[in-house]
Design a protein around this motif. Structure first.
Motif, PDB file in Angstrom:
ATOM      1  N   VAL A  50      -1.222 -57.367 -27.091  1.00 28.24           N
ATOM      2  CA  VAL A  50      -0.741 -56.186 -27.807  1.00 28.24           C
ATOM      3  C   VAL A  50      -1.922 -55.365 -28.337  1.00 28.24           C
ATOM      4  N   TYR A  51      -3.048 -56.018 -28.617  1.00 26.97           N
ATOM      5  CA  TYR A  51      -4.227 -55.329 -29.154  1.00 26.97           C
ATOM      6  C   TYR A  51      -5.218 -54.908 -28.078  1.00 26.97           C
ATOM      7  N   GLY A  52      -4.864 -55.095 -26.827  1.00 26.37           N
ATOM      8  CA  GLY A  52      -5.729 -54.674 -25.746  1.00 26.37           C
ATOM      9  C   GLY A  52      -6.856 -55.659 -25.455  1.00 26.37           C
ATOM     10  N   PRO A  53      -7.851 -55.210 -24.697  1.00 23.41           N
ATOM     11  CA  PRO A  53      -8.892 -56.111 -24.209  1.00 23.41           C
ATOM     12  C   PRO A  53      -9.858 -56.637 -25.267  1.00 23.41           C
ATOM     13  N   THR A  54      -9.808 -56.124 -26.487  1.00 25.34           N
ATOM     14  CA  THR A  54     -10.728 -56.618 -27.520  1.00 25.34           C
ATOM     15  C   THR A  54     -10.168 -57.815 -28.278  1.00 25.34           C
ATOM     16  N   SER A  55      -8.924 -58.184 -28.024  1.00 35.93           N
ATOM     17  CA  SER A  55      -8.310 -59.330 -28.697  1.00 35.93           C
ATOM     18  C   SER A  55      -9.068 -60.616 -28.357  1.00 35.93           C
ATOM     19  N   ASP A  56      -9.286 -61.445 -29.368  1.00 38.96           N
ATOM     20  CA  ASP A  56     -10.026 -62.694 -29.158  1.00 38.96           C
ATOM     21  C   ASP A  56      -9.396 -63.564 -28.079  1.00 38.96           C
ATOM     22  N   TRP A  57      -8.082 -63.785 -28.164  1.00 40.15           N
ATOM     23  CA  TRP A  57      -7.462 -64.693 -27.190  1.00 40.15           C
ATOM     24  C   TRP A  57      -7.578 -64.134 -25.780  1.00 40.15           C
ATOM     25  N   PHE A  58      -7.457 -62.825 -25.622  1.00 42.37           N
ATOM     26  CA  PHE A  58      -7.569 -62.238 -24.287  1.00 42.37           C
ATOM     27  C   PHE A  58      -8.998 -62.378 -23.758  1.00 42.37           C
ATOM     28  N   ARG A  59      -9.974 -62.118 -24.603  1.00 43.95           N
ATOM     29  CA  ARG A  59     -11.375 -62.222 -24.156  1.00 43.95           C
ATOM     30  C   ARG A  59     -11.704 -63.629 -23.673  1.00 43.95           C
ATOM     31  N   THR A  60     -11.123 -64.651 -24.312  1.00 45.91           N
ATOM     32  CA  THR A  60     -11.415 -66.020 -23.867  1.00 45.91           C
ATOM     33  C   THR A  60     -10.807 -66.325 -22.499  1.00 45.91           C
ATOM     34  N   THR A  61      -9.801 -65.563 -22.083  1.00 44.18           N
ATOM     35  CA  THR A  61      -9.221 -65.784 -20.750  1.00 44.18           C
ATOM     36  C   THR A  61     -10.129 -65.279 -19.649  1.00 44.18           C
TER      37      THR A  61
END
Length: 125
Positions: A50-61
């Motif tokens: 929901v927060y886009g590519p800067t989200s911590d969980w997304f970056r770890t993927t």
């Protein structure tokens, strides 16, 4: 090697209100689990930040593009595949249909162009 979801898994994960996701870090350990929304489109399971590519969980993927999910009684190792942008309209519609009872601002955020850039398909591995 990627395998397909069973119909039962598609139904259970696709109908789950939330999904718990953890990515495999560089050192092979799982990251801290996060609870996110999940939708099914056809025979695919999709998530986005929901927060886009800067989200911590997304970056770890992004590191190994592998992880583990739990939803609807399904507990599975998965690969995170960047979704084809052509599917984003269907994923948006799935989010609106499944989570439309939430505040409009939340639905607008999860279907925003920024969030759409993070759409991933979860594929069993």
């Amino acid at each position: 090697m990627a395998t397909a979801w069973t119909n039962d898994e598609l139904d259970r994960v696709g109908s789950a209100e939330e999904l718990v996701i953890a990515s495999v870090r560089q050192d092979g350990a799982l990251s801290k689990p996060r609870t996110i929304w999940v939708v099914r489109v056809g025979d695919g399971i999709y998530v986005r930040s929901v927060y886009g590519p800067t989200s911590d969980w997304f970056r770890t993927t992004r590191s190994r593009q592998e992880g583990h999910i739990r939803a609807g009684g399904v507990d599975k190792d998965v690969a995170f595949l960047d979704a084809d942008h052509d599917i984003n309209g269907q994923v948006d519609a799935a989010y609106r249909g499944k989570y439309g009872h939430y505040a409009a601002e939340i639905i607008e955020a999860i279907t925003s162009p920024k969030a759409s850039t993070t759409t991933m398909q979860l594929v069993p591995r």
